[in-house]
Scaffold this active site. Sequence first.
Site, PDB file in Angstrom:
ATOM      1  N   ASP A 166       0.834  -1.204   0.000  1.00  0.00           N
ATOM      2  CA  ASP A 166       0.000   0.000   0.000  1.00  0.00           C
ATOM      3  C   ASP A 166       0.868   1.252   0.000  1.00  0.00           C
ATOM      4  O   ASP A 166       1.990   1.252   0.509  1.00  0.00           O
ATOM      5  CB  ASP A 166      -0.889   0.035   1.255  1.00  0.00           C
ATOM      6  CG  ASP A 166      -2.029  -0.970   1.174  1.00  0.00           C
ATOM      7  OD1 ASP A 166      -2.337  -1.429   0.070  1.00  0.00           O
ATOM      8  OD2 ASP A 166      -2.605  -1.295   2.232  1.00  0.00           O
ATOM      9  N   TYR A 198       5.623  -8.964   8.391  1.00  0.00           N
ATOM     10  CA  TYR A 198       5.257  -7.562   8.575  1.00  0.00           C
ATOM     11  C   TYR A 198       5.342  -7.185  10.050  1.00  0.00           C
ATOM     12  O   TYR A 198       5.114  -8.010  10.930  1.00  0.00           O
ATOM     13  CB  TYR A 198       3.805  -7.315   8.134  1.00  0.00           C
ATOM     14  CG  TYR A 198       3.521  -7.551   6.676  1.00  0.00           C
ATOM     15  CD1 TYR A 198       3.689  -6.534   5.743  1.00  0.00           C
ATOM     16  CD2 TYR A 198       3.056  -8.782   6.231  1.00  0.00           C
ATOM     17  CE1 TYR A 198       3.411  -6.743   4.400  1.00  0.00           C
ATOM     18  CE2 TYR A 198       2.778  -9.002   4.888  1.00  0.00           C
ATOM     19  CZ  TYR A 198       2.956  -7.981   3.978  1.00  0.00           C
ATOM     20  OH  TYR A 198       2.688  -8.185   2.660  1.00  0.00           O
ATOM     21  N   ASP A 234      -7.221   1.553   7.434  1.00  0.00           N
ATOM     22  CA  ASP A 234      -5.922   2.099   7.847  1.00  0.00           C
ATOM     23  C   ASP A 234      -6.050   3.599   8.091  1.00  0.00           C
ATOM     24  O   ASP A 234      -7.143   4.171   7.988  1.00  0.00           O
ATOM     25  CB  ASP A 234      -4.826   1.774   6.823  1.00  0.00           C
ATOM     26  CG  ASP A 234      -5.018   2.453   5.477  1.00  0.00           C
ATOM     27  OD1 ASP A 234      -5.853   3.378   5.366  1.00  0.00           O
ATOM     28  OD2 ASP A 234      -4.339   2.052   4.512  1.00  0.00           O
ATOM     29  N   ARG A 258      -4.302  -5.256   7.139  1.00  0.00           N
ATOM     30  CA  ARG A 258      -5.365  -4.304   7.517  1.00  0.00           C
ATOM     31  C   ARG A 258      -6.608  -5.035   8.005  1.00  0.00           C
ATOM     32  O   ARG A 258      -7.221  -4.659   9.003  1.00  0.00           O
ATOM     33  CB  ARG A 258      -5.761  -3.450   6.304  1.00  0.00           C
ATOM     34  CG  ARG A 258      -4.825  -2.321   6.006  1.00  0.00           C
ATOM     35  CD  ARG A 258      -5.318  -1.515   4.816  1.00  0.00           C
ATOM     36  NE  ARG A 258      -5.161  -2.222   3.553  1.00  0.00           N
ATOM     37  CZ  ARG A 258      -5.954  -2.056   2.492  1.00  0.00           C
ATOM     38  NH1 ARG A 258      -6.996  -1.247   2.566  1.00  0.00           N
ATOM     39  NH2 ARG A 258      -5.709  -2.699   1.380  1.00  0.00           N
TER      40      ARG A 258
END
Length: 279
Positions: free
Chosen positions: A67, A95, A109, A202
């Site tokens: 993203d 992550y 987000d 997310r």
Amino acid sequence: AGGVVLGKAAEKLFSLSGLFAVYKPKGPTSAGVLNLLKEKLLAEAGMQTNRNKRKEVLKIGHGGTLDSAAEGVLVIGIGKGTKMLGTMLAGSKKYTAIGLLGKATDTLDATGQVTEEKPYDQITKGDLENVLQKFTGDIMQVPPLYSALKKDGERLSTLMKRGEAVEAKPARPVRVYSLSLQQFQPPLFTLDVECGGGFYVRSLVSDIGKELSTCATMQELTRTKHGPFTLEEHALHEDKWTIDEIARSLEHCTSLLPGEPSHKKLKTEHPGETAVSCE
């Protein structure tokens, strides 16, 4: 090609082949980072002229979208390496994500509009750690509406921004290899996640909020590893986007590629979608 004599830098550029990793900062899209890399390499090779045609000659691509608001490892394929990107998409990724309790947004987000606020004072570190167990292993996940998944050839995020009605994609199986809580300072919590292809961090943060009877949204996301490529060891920052540095990186990274046995047997359940659905 066409009788044009290439200089030494251009010859070296077009001889590059394999996979390497770059650092994607917060802000630009993954495609934007790839285009900037391409521009820099072609400029160094003295091939700025007739740019659009030249771009097509250089085979280069990336192995899984991050993203715009996210940062971290972006795997790049150059030359014959572009054919290896499909395998990278299905591979494991790590992550570090920072979640915010008590608020939900339409994008899941920090870039989105707040859609809901709920109290979170009652949630303890133990509550959060217990909930994480429910999101480890093979789980079902509904992808976010603001995503790179496509409907009728257009990204869902593009349709949403135009104000068109978009139905949520059905829940689908995804794999979480490991999930741990690194920090808990309410309302913020930090997670380390290792997952397979087609997984949305997310959505994970949002689902954790719901499971805790509140809501949550992702504040920050960093991809620390993709396949064998790590952020610390392998991701080239922009000042190292040169033909020689990439040649060195390709040589170094060749030894990495055969060695990811722990996840090789695990195939992604959605090979056709991973190219556009990675976080």
